[in-house]
Each structure stands twice: as structure tokens, then as C-alpha cells.
Design a protein around this motif. Sequence first.
Motif, PDB file in Angstrom:
ATOM      1  N   SER A   1     -25.103  30.176  43.137  1.00 52.18           N
ATOM      2  CA  SER A   1     -23.571  29.835  42.916  1.00 52.18           C
ATOM      3  C   SER A   1     -23.116  29.815  44.426  1.00 52.18           C
ATOM      4  CB  SER A   1     -22.737  30.937  42.121  1.00 52.18           C
ATOM      5  OG  SER A   1     -22.638  32.442  42.658  1.00 52.18           O
ATOM      6  N   VAL A   2     -23.725  30.937  45.172  1.00 54.60           N
ATOM      7  CA  VAL A   2     -23.208  30.759  46.527  1.00 54.60           C
ATOM      8  C   VAL A   2     -23.516  29.304  47.114  1.00 54.60           C
ATOM      9  CG1 VAL A   2     -23.704  31.977  48.916  1.00 54.60           C
ATOM     10  CG2 VAL A   2     -23.216  33.239  46.816  1.00 54.60           C
TER      11      VAL A   2
ATOM     12  N   ALA B   1     -21.296  26.487  45.690  1.00 46.76           N
ATOM     13  CA  ALA B   1     -19.893  26.668  45.899  1.00 46.76           C
ATOM     14  C   ALA B   1     -19.387  25.540  46.362  1.00 46.76           C
ATOM     15  CB  ALA B   1     -19.492  27.960  46.773  1.00 46.76           C
TER      16      ALA B   1
ATOM     17  N   SER C   1     -16.062  25.552  47.593  1.00 48.52           N
ATOM     18  CA  SER C   1     -15.292  26.056  48.731  1.00 48.52           C
ATOM     19  C   SER C   1     -15.787  27.377  49.531  1.00 48.52           C
ATOM     20  CB  SER C   1     -13.790  26.149  48.392  1.00 48.52           C
ATOM     21  OG  SER C   1     -13.790  27.427  47.480  1.00 48.52           O
TER      22      SER C   1
ATOM     23  N   ASN D   1     -13.970  30.033  49.788  1.00 48.31           N
ATOM     24  CA  ASN D   1     -13.458  31.026  49.043  1.00 48.31           C
ATOM     25  C   ASN D   1     -14.107  31.432  47.933  1.00 48.31           C
ATOM     26  OD1 ASN D   1     -11.283  31.607  50.865  1.00 48.31           O
ATOM     27  ND2 ASN D   1     -10.015  29.913  49.671  1.00 48.31           N
ATOM     28  N   SER D   2     -14.793  30.212  47.196  1.00 50.63           N
ATOM     29  CA  SER D   2     -15.537  30.559  46.197  1.00 50.63           C
ATOM     30  C   SER D   2     -16.920  31.265  46.433  1.00 50.63           C
ATOM     31  CB  SER D   2     -15.870  29.192  45.388  1.00 50.63           C
ATOM     32  OG  SER D   2     -16.681  29.409  44.304  1.00 50.63           O
TER      33      SER D   2
ATOM     34  N   ASN E   1     -17.264  33.084  49.102  1.00 50.95           N
ATOM     35  CA  ASN E   1     -17.204  34.486  49.721  1.00 50.95           C
ATOM     36  C   ASN E   1     -16.916  35.287  48.335  1.00 50.95           C
ATOM     37  OD1 ASN E   1     -17.484  33.946  52.343  1.00 50.95           O
ATOM     38  ND2 ASN E   1     -15.381  33.431  52.662  1.00 50.95           N
ATOM     39  N   GLN E   2     -16.280  34.760  47.393  1.00 51.66           N
ATOM     40  CA  GLN E   2     -16.194  35.596  46.130  1.00 51.66           C
ATOM     41  C   GLN E   2     -17.549  36.056  45.556  1.00 51.66           C
ATOM     42  OE1 GLN E   2     -13.703  33.628  43.334  1.00 51.66           O
ATOM     43  NE2 GLN E   2     -12.722  35.536  42.902  1.00 51.66           N
ATOM     44  N   SER E   3     -18.420  35.185  45.498  1.00 48.98           N
ATOM     45  CA  SER E   3     -19.838  35.200  44.943  1.00 48.98           C
ATOM     46  C   SER E   3     -20.555  36.339  45.766  1.00 48.98           C
ATOM     47  CB  SER E   3     -20.740  34.071  44.691  1.00 48.98           C
ATOM     48  OG  SER E   3     -19.835  33.175  44.029  1.00 48.98           O
TER      49      SER E   3
ATOM     50  N   GLN F   1     -19.230  38.793  47.497  1.00 49.10           N
ATOM     51  CA  GLN F   1     -18.722  40.144  47.487  1.00 49.10           C
ATOM     52  C   GLN F   1     -19.119  40.590  46.069  1.00 49.10           C
ATOM     53  OE1 GLN F   1     -17.120  41.924  49.429  1.00 49.10           O
ATOM     54  NE2 GLN F   1     -17.230  40.367  50.949  1.00 49.10           N
ATOM     55  N   GLU F   2     -19.286  39.762  45.113  1.00 48.51           N
ATOM     56  CA  GLU F   2     -20.040  39.890  43.733  1.00 48.51           C
ATOM     57  C   GLU F   2     -21.442  40.598  43.863  1.00 48.51           C
ATOM     58  OE1 GLU F   2     -20.997  38.006  39.451  1.00 48.51           O
ATOM     59  OE2 GLU F   2     -19.644  37.013  40.562  1.00 48.51           O
TER      60      GLU F   2
ATOM     61  N   LYS G   1     -24.733  30.574  52.051  1.00 49.60           N
ATOM     62  CA  LYS G   1     -23.485  29.870  52.377  1.00 49.60           C
ATOM     63  C   LYS G   1     -23.346  28.823  53.269  1.00 49.60           C
ATOM     64  CE  LYS G   1     -19.891  31.734  54.209  1.00 49.60           C
ATOM     65  NZ  LYS G   1     -18.747  32.540  54.434  1.00 49.60           N
TER      66      LYS G   1
END
Length: 156
Positions: free
Chosen positions: A73-74, A77, A79, A81-82, A84-86, A88-89, A128
Motif C-alpha cells: 500500500s505504501v 499509494a 498520494s 498523505n496516503s 504517510n498514513q500507511s 504510520q500504521e 514511498k
Amino acid sequence: MKQTLFSLSLRKTMFVALIAMMAMGACKSKKKAVAPAPAPAPKEEVVQQAPPPPPARSAEEVAAERLENIFNSVTNASSVNSANQSIQEALAMFSNQETPVLIVIHEENGIKDYDEPTTIKKYLEYLKDTKKNLNYISDIRMDASGKVSELELRRK
């Protein structure tokens, strides 16, 4: 001469009749030739047992599968932001952001050669930036609290 002709015919007729009877006697009727089929054996009802439940997956297997999904998913992604969210998860699964990530570049006779060691934070940022996930998880180590303490990757 008539008698010899008649007797000769009679002999021929008798000979042909004898051959015909032998031929007919040698042929068995279809009823006799076909043996009655043996009675079918009584069928035993086989009780099918439910297949055993799949063995419970270990915490390492679950974490490895989840991390593979996060890595993908990274990489995919749409975007920043998407991604970065992955990230952090994923970081929440590790004991800290400096958890070592080792990438095996060669193995021979059980001896492994590793690329330069990196950290999970740097590896996720690399995914990323490059948008290429060229590795898969080959070994994962967890600490007592259930967090990932070391990750070993290999080329796909």
C-alpha cells in the motif's frame, strides 16, 4: 453306380451334419456364456468427517502478512498523505523506528550476505520514494510485547 452315388451322398450329408452338430455343440448359448453378475457387496456408509480446522497461524505469520500488505500500500499509494498514513500504521507494529531491516543479497551454504543495514523508517521512506517493492519478508522476529524487533528481507 447309383448305389455308390447315393451312398457317397449319404456319407457327405452325414459328414456335413456331424460337423454342423459339433459346431453347434461347441457354441454355448448366450445365457450360459454370460455368467450371472455377482451380487453387489453391501455398501458401507462412509461418514465423512469435517476437515480439520487449519492450524492456528503464529503471530509472526500474521505480522508478516500484514506488513507485506502495508509495504504494497505504501508502494501503490495514490498520494503522499496516503503513503504517510500507511507508514504510520507500519511503524506502530515495530518496537521503535530504529528497528533493523536486513536485506539478504546472497546466500551460499547457509552463510548470508546482507546489504547495508537500514532501519524500518528509512526502508518505508525508500518504498514511498521509489514506488517499487522488490523484496519480500523472509524472517521476522518479535519481542515479548508482540512488536517486531528485527526484519529480514529477500529479493523477489
